[in-house]
Design a protein around this motif. Structure first.
Motif, PDB file in Angstrom:
ATOM      1  N   ASP A  45       0.839  -1.201   0.000  1.00 60.51           N
ATOM      2  CA  ASP A  45       0.000   0.000   0.000  1.00 60.51           C
ATOM      3  C   ASP A  45       0.883   1.264   0.000  1.00 60.51           C
ATOM      4  O   ASP A  45       1.962   1.262   0.594  1.00 60.51           O
ATOM      5  CB  ASP A  45      -0.848   0.057   1.278  1.00 60.51           C
ATOM      6  N   HIS A  46       0.378   2.320  -0.629  1.00 69.77           N
ATOM      7  CA  HIS A  46       1.047   3.623  -0.532  1.00 69.77           C
ATOM      8  C   HIS A  46       0.020   4.686  -0.137  1.00 69.77           C
ATOM      9  O   HIS A  46      -0.939   4.922  -0.878  1.00 69.77           O
ATOM     10  CB  HIS A  46       1.670   4.034  -1.868  1.00 69.77           C
TER      11      HIS A  46
ATOM     12  N   CYS B 153       4.477   9.793  -1.117  1.00 67.30           N
ATOM     13  CA  CYS B 153       3.933   8.713  -0.305  1.00 67.30           C
ATOM     14  C   CYS B 153       4.284   9.021   1.147  1.00 67.30           C
ATOM     15  O   CYS B 153       5.359   9.525   1.443  1.00 67.30           O
ATOM     16  CB  CYS B 153       4.548   7.377  -0.725  1.00 67.30           C
TER      17      CYS B 153
ATOM     18  N   ILE C  51       4.688   6.857   3.612  1.00 66.71           N
ATOM     19  CA  ILE C  51       5.572   5.887   4.280  1.00 66.71           C
ATOM     20  C   ILE C  51       6.963   6.521   4.277  1.00 66.71           C
ATOM     21  O   ILE C  51       7.480   6.869   3.219  1.00 66.71           O
ATOM     22  CB  ILE C  51       5.614   4.553   3.500  1.00 66.71           C
TER      23      ILE C  51
ATOM     24  N   HIS D  90       9.668   5.502   1.848  1.00 68.40           N
ATOM     25  CA  HIS D  90       9.301   5.800   0.459  1.00 68.40           C
ATOM     26  C   HIS D  90       9.425   7.297   0.211  1.00 68.40           C
ATOM     27  O   HIS D  90       9.905   7.727  -0.838  1.00 68.40           O
ATOM     28  CB  HIS D  90       7.866   5.365   0.169  1.00 68.40           C
TER      29      HIS D  90
HETATM   30 CU   LIG Z   1       4.845   4.273  -0.434  1.00 72.39          CU
END
Ligand SMILES: [Cu+2]
Length: 246
Positions: free
Chosen positions: A184-185, A238, A240, A243
């Protein structure tokens, strides 16, 4: 920050008023709320006598195929108790109801001026990984010292000197957010909230505005954005953290 929180407060009545800066037209009863990194929720809890534990339950945000994400998969190890909630005592006078929200703006019927697609992909990092894709069989993050996993948008890593997207001020745009990776992003655009129009090709039936929109592994989400009120230069990424760094 890469932890997703699937929050439950069993035994209590929860009503979700909105996610991020967005508000629903009407609150709705929920049993759980999933927060991707960067999300926040406004919840109304009506207390029921007793003791309840606010728990973060496991959420499967996909698999990297390697060990880079700290394990064989990226599901959190176990449920976590975050807080204990005790409701006791006499019944109190009810407070005034939460005032109704104005009907949110709805871009589903708006005329857009541009359509774009942002493709969120992952692969072996270029300059960090010594240039070896390897044949580990995993394809992603396939080695402890084989290289960094790279996260790209439309095939490119972040460069602060480059402008990737130029938008006309005061326009409405339609963006298809495509996730080609098995993770998932959660996508965040600074300054302008996004209205979620479609999830995996299915139209969204309510008005949903969010600042961070999770794009599940190997799926698409279509959003519309009204680029008004502010002009200038900003970023999308993103949420995260590892990321975001790339
Ligand atoms: Cu991501």
């Amino acid at each position: 920050m890469s932890r997703y929180l699937r929050l439950r407060l069993d035994g209590q009545q929860m009503s979700l008023l909105g996610i991020d800066s967005g508000r629903f037209e009407a609150a709705h009863e929920v049993n759980e709320v999933v927060l991707a990194p960067g999300n926040r929720a406004d919840l109304l809890v009506t207390g029921t006598i007793g003791t309840s534990v606010l728990r973060a339950h496991t959420y499967d945000r996909g698999r990297s195929g390697g060990i880079m994400m700290g394990g064989v998969g990226s599901t959190s190890a176990a449920d976590i108790a975050l807080a204990t909630f005790i409701v006791a005592g006499d019944v109190v006078a009810t407070v005034a109801a939460i005032p109704g929200q104005p009907v949110p703006r709805d871009l589903r019927t708006a005329t857009g001026t541009a359509r774009r697609e942002l493709i969120f992909a992952m692969g072996m990092g270029g300059n960090m990984g010594g240039g070896m894709g390897g044949d580990t069989g995993s394809g992603m993050g396939g080695g402890m010292d084989g290289g960094m996993m790279s996260a790209t948008i439309n095939g490119r890593a972040f460069d602060a000197t480059r402008v990737d997207t130029t938008v006309q001020f005061d326009s409405v745009e339609d963006w298809l957010l495509t996730n080609t990776s098995p993770l998932d992003h959660p996508v965040h655009l600074h300054v302008w909230p996004m209205q979620i129009i479609e999830q995996s090709g299915q139209p969204v039936k309510t008005i949903m505005w969010q600042d961070v929109v999770n794009i599940p592994a190997l799926s698409t989400v279509r959003v519309r954005i009204a680029f008004d009120d502010f002009s200038g230069r900003t970023v999308y990424h993103c949420h995260i953290l590892d990321h975001e760094d790339s």
